[in-house]
Design a protein around this motif. Structure first.
Motif, PDB file in Angstrom:
ATOM      1  N   ALA A  81       0.847  -1.195   0.000  1.00  0.00           N
ATOM      2  CA  ALA A  81       0.000   0.000   0.000  1.00  0.00           C
ATOM      3  C   ALA A  81       0.879   1.241   0.000  1.00  0.00           C
ATOM      4  O   ALA A  81       1.841   1.347   0.765  1.00  0.00           O
ATOM      5  CB  ALA A  81      -0.913  -0.009   1.214  1.00  0.00           C
ATOM      6  N   SER A  82       0.556   2.181  -0.881  1.00  0.00           N
ATOM      7  CA  SER A  82       1.367   3.390  -1.038  1.00  0.00           C
ATOM      8  C   SER A  82       0.476   4.614  -0.941  1.00  0.00           C
ATOM      9  O   SER A  82      -0.563   4.699  -1.607  1.00  0.00           O
ATOM     10  CB  SER A  82       2.093   3.370  -2.388  1.00  0.00           C
ATOM     11  N   ALA A  83       0.897   5.568  -0.114  1.00  0.00           N
ATOM     12  CA  ALA A  83       0.119   6.792   0.048  1.00  0.00           C
ATOM     13  C   ALA A  83       0.321   7.746  -1.121  1.00  0.00           C
ATOM     14  O   ALA A  83      -0.604   8.438  -1.543  1.00  0.00           O
ATOM     15  CB  ALA A  83       0.504   7.478   1.358  1.00  0.00           C
ATOM     16  N   ASP A  84       1.550   7.773  -1.682  1.00  0.00           N
ATOM     17  CA  ASP A  84       1.832   8.736  -2.750  1.00  0.00           C
ATOM     18  C   ASP A  84       1.602   8.171  -4.148  1.00  0.00           C
ATOM     19  O   ASP A  84       1.709   8.881  -5.144  1.00  0.00           O
ATOM     20  CB  ASP A  84       3.277   9.248  -2.641  1.00  0.00           C
ATOM     21  N   GLY A  85       1.322   6.873  -4.244  1.00  0.00           N
ATOM     22  CA  GLY A  85       1.058   6.271  -5.542  1.00  0.00           C
ATOM     23  C   GLY A  85       2.299   5.916  -6.323  1.00  0.00           C
ATOM     24  O   GLY A  85       2.217   5.343  -7.409  1.00  0.00           O
ATOM     25  N   ALA A  86       3.495   6.243  -5.802  1.00  0.00           N
ATOM     26  CA  ALA A  86       4.742   5.911  -6.490  1.00  0.00           C
ATOM     27  C   ALA A  86       5.008   4.413  -6.361  1.00  0.00           C
ATOM     28  O   ALA A  86       4.732   3.807  -5.330  1.00  0.00           O
ATOM     29  CB  ALA A  86       5.899   6.708  -5.895  1.00  0.00           C
ATOM     30  N   ARG A  87       5.561   3.823  -7.416  1.00  0.00           N
ATOM     31  CA  ARG A  87       5.806   2.388  -7.438  1.00  0.00           C
ATOM     32  C   ARG A  87       7.288   2.099  -7.626  1.00  0.00           C
ATOM     33  O   ARG A  87       7.956   2.713  -8.458  1.00  0.00           O
ATOM     34  CB  ARG A  87       5.019   1.729  -8.579  1.00  0.00           C
ATOM     35  N   ARG A  88       7.802   1.141  -6.833  1.00  0.00           N
ATOM     36  CA  ARG A  88       9.194   0.715  -6.917  1.00  0.00           C
ATOM     37  C   ARG A  88       9.216  -0.808  -6.919  1.00  0.00           C
ATOM     38  O   ARG A  88       8.292  -1.449  -6.408  1.00  0.00           O
ATOM     39  CB  ARG A  88       9.990   1.262  -5.727  1.00  0.00           C
ATOM     40  N   PRO A  89      10.283  -1.431  -7.475  1.00  0.00           N
ATOM     41  CA  PRO A  89      10.352  -2.895  -7.484  1.00  0.00           C
ATOM     42  C   PRO A  89      10.215  -3.507  -6.100  1.00  0.00           C
ATOM     43  O   PRO A  89       9.643  -4.601  -5.954  1.00  0.00           O
ATOM     44  CB  PRO A  89      11.739  -3.173  -8.079  1.00  0.00           C
ATOM     45  N   ALA A  90      10.719  -2.813  -5.082  1.00  0.00           N
ATOM     46  CA  ALA A  90      10.645  -3.352  -3.725  1.00  0.00           C
ATOM     47  C   ALA A  90       9.219  -3.379  -3.189  1.00  0.00           C
ATOM     48  O   ALA A  90       8.967  -3.987  -2.141  1.00  0.00           O
ATOM     49  CB  ALA A  90      11.530  -2.522  -2.790  1.00  0.00           C
ATOM     50  N   ASP A  91       8.272  -2.745  -3.889  1.00  0.00           N
ATOM     51  CA  ASP A  91       6.893  -2.707  -3.421  1.00  0.00           C
ATOM     52  C   ASP A  91       6.117  -3.974  -3.749  1.00  0.00           C
ATOM     53  O   ASP A  91       4.977  -4.136  -3.311  1.00  0.00           O
ATOM     54  CB  ASP A  91       6.162  -1.498  -4.029  1.00  0.00           C
ATOM     55  N   VAL A  92       6.698  -4.877  -4.530  1.00  0.00           N
ATOM     56  CA  VAL A  92       6.004  -6.119  -4.870  1.00  0.00           C
ATOM     57  C   VAL A  92       5.958  -7.016  -3.639  1.00  0.00           C
ATOM     58  O   VAL A  92       6.993  -7.398  -3.095  1.00  0.00           O
ATOM     59  CB  VAL A  92       6.702  -6.847  -6.038  1.00  0.00           C
ATOM     60  N   VAL A  93       4.745  -7.332  -3.187  1.00  0.00           N
ATOM     61  CA  VAL A  93       4.561  -8.192  -2.019  1.00  0.00           C
ATOM     62  C   VAL A  93       4.323  -9.637  -2.444  1.00  0.00           C
ATOM     63  O   VAL A  93       4.810 -10.569  -1.810  1.00  0.00           O
ATOM     64  CB  VAL A  93       3.387  -7.683  -1.159  1.00  0.00           C
ATOM     65  N   LEU A  94       3.583  -9.833  -3.540  1.00  0.00           N
ATOM     66  CA  LEU A  94       3.247 -11.180  -3.988  1.00  0.00           C
ATOM     67  C   LEU A  94       3.026 -11.197  -5.492  1.00  0.00           C
ATOM     68  O   LEU A  94       2.359 -10.321  -6.040  1.00  0.00           O
ATOM     69  CB  LEU A  94       1.968 -11.670  -3.293  1.00  0.00           C
ATOM     70  N   ASN A  95       3.596 -12.189  -6.146  1.00  0.00           N
ATOM     71  CA  ASN A  95       3.252 -12.540  -7.516  1.00  0.00           C
ATOM     72  C   ASN A  95       2.700 -13.956  -7.498  1.00  0.00           C
ATOM     73  O   ASN A  95       3.336 -14.865  -6.934  1.00  0.00           O
ATOM     74  CB  ASN A  95       4.472 -12.484  -8.443  1.00  0.00           C
TER      75      ASN A  95
END
Length: 289
Positions: A145-159
């Motif tokens: 979950a991101s408050a600013d909407g920015a996405r980074r590779p480390a944000d992947v929790v599950l594939n």
């Protein structure tokens, strides 16, 4: 003209001999036909209205009734599920990290993607150049979950990807996967890699191994991939092992799921999620469990 008159006279004589039903009988037949037509139209409207809802849940393949003799008992059979419902996947509440709503995709006739780099190893050795093809599939990515909407590779929790295979293919899938992993226990390949702040030619050694079995479902395994060494062919500089990439492959009935968690996740957490994934798959599997 004479021929035409003879034809009309013969037709008149034949019609005179026809026995027409009484008017009351004709009216009753017309009423029954109207009722059947209205019932068919109403059924069609209900099916059209329910179509999207049915497609989003489970599709049961039509069951043809087997021929029965006069003294045989009626036979019952379980429904055969086709499309994979979203409820069969790991849900956000199953995870310890709060996530945004899943990014999901459903398809059919897609390859069972276990590990694309493993496939490259197998192709390089002439073993195979394609994964087996599924009947139906559904995949998802869960991001932190991101408050600013920015996405980074480390944000992947599950594939996660779930594949429905033909029953005879699903039964031996993990055994065949075991055989495919063996040639890639140690694989050296030369190519361009990212080296610090530039692209360099390097020789890289990859390893795949099965680190756990029978962890969930009918059968399952943990597959670990590790870059053991990387040697810069231009400078001779070497780098040591990287952090391992571990994923779970679990089968329940005719369903196979491939799971990978985010960075720095322990194998214990992956086992826990794999067990939950197997439980989620049970109601949608053929046969259900």
């Amino acid at each position: 003209m004479r021929d035409e008159m003879m034809f009309v006279e013969r037709l008149h004589n034949e019609l005179r001999d026809v026995r027409w039903p009484e008017p009351a009988v004709l009216r009753e037949r017309a009423r029954r036909r109207r009722r059947r037509a209205m019932l068919s139209a109403a059924t069609a409207v209900v099916l059209l209205a329910a179509g999207p809802a049915i497609a989003g849940v489970r599709l049961a393949a039509p069951q043809s009734a087997p021929p029965q003799s006069a003294d045989s008992q009626p036979q019952t059979s379980l429904p055969v599920y086709a499309e994979i419902p979203h409820e069969a996947l790991v849900q956000p509440e199953d995870l310890t990290t709060k996530t945004d709503p899943p990014l999901s995709h459903a398809g059919f006739g897609e390859p069972v993607r276990v590990d694309e780099l493993l496939l490259a190893c197998l192709t390089d050795q002439g073993q195979t150049d394609a994964w087996e093809v599924s009947r139906y599939s559904r995949s998802q990515t869960l991001l932190r979950a991101s408050a600013d909407g920015a996405r980074r590779p480390a944000d992947v929790v599950l594939n996660q990807a779930v594949y429905r295979l033909a029953p005879e293919t699903a039964a031996g899938f993990l055994q065949r996967l075991d055989v495919l992993i063996a040639p890639c226990a140690s694989w050296r390949v030369t190519g361009e890699v990212s080296w610090e702040d530039r692209i360099a030619r390097a020789e890289v050694e990859h390893r795949w191994e099965v680190t756990d079995r029978a962890l969930a479902g009918d059968e399952g395994m943990l597959i670990r991939h590790l870059v053991v060494t990387a040697r810069n062919l231009d400078t001779g500089e070497s780098r040591g092992p990287t952090s391992p990439d571990t994923r779970a492959v679990v089968r329940v009935g005719d369903l196979v799921t491939v799971l990978a968690l985010g960075r720095d996740t322990t194998d214990a957490e992956l086992r826990r999620v794999a067990t939950l994934a197997a439980t989620r798959l049970c109601p949608a599997a053929n046969p259900p469990c």
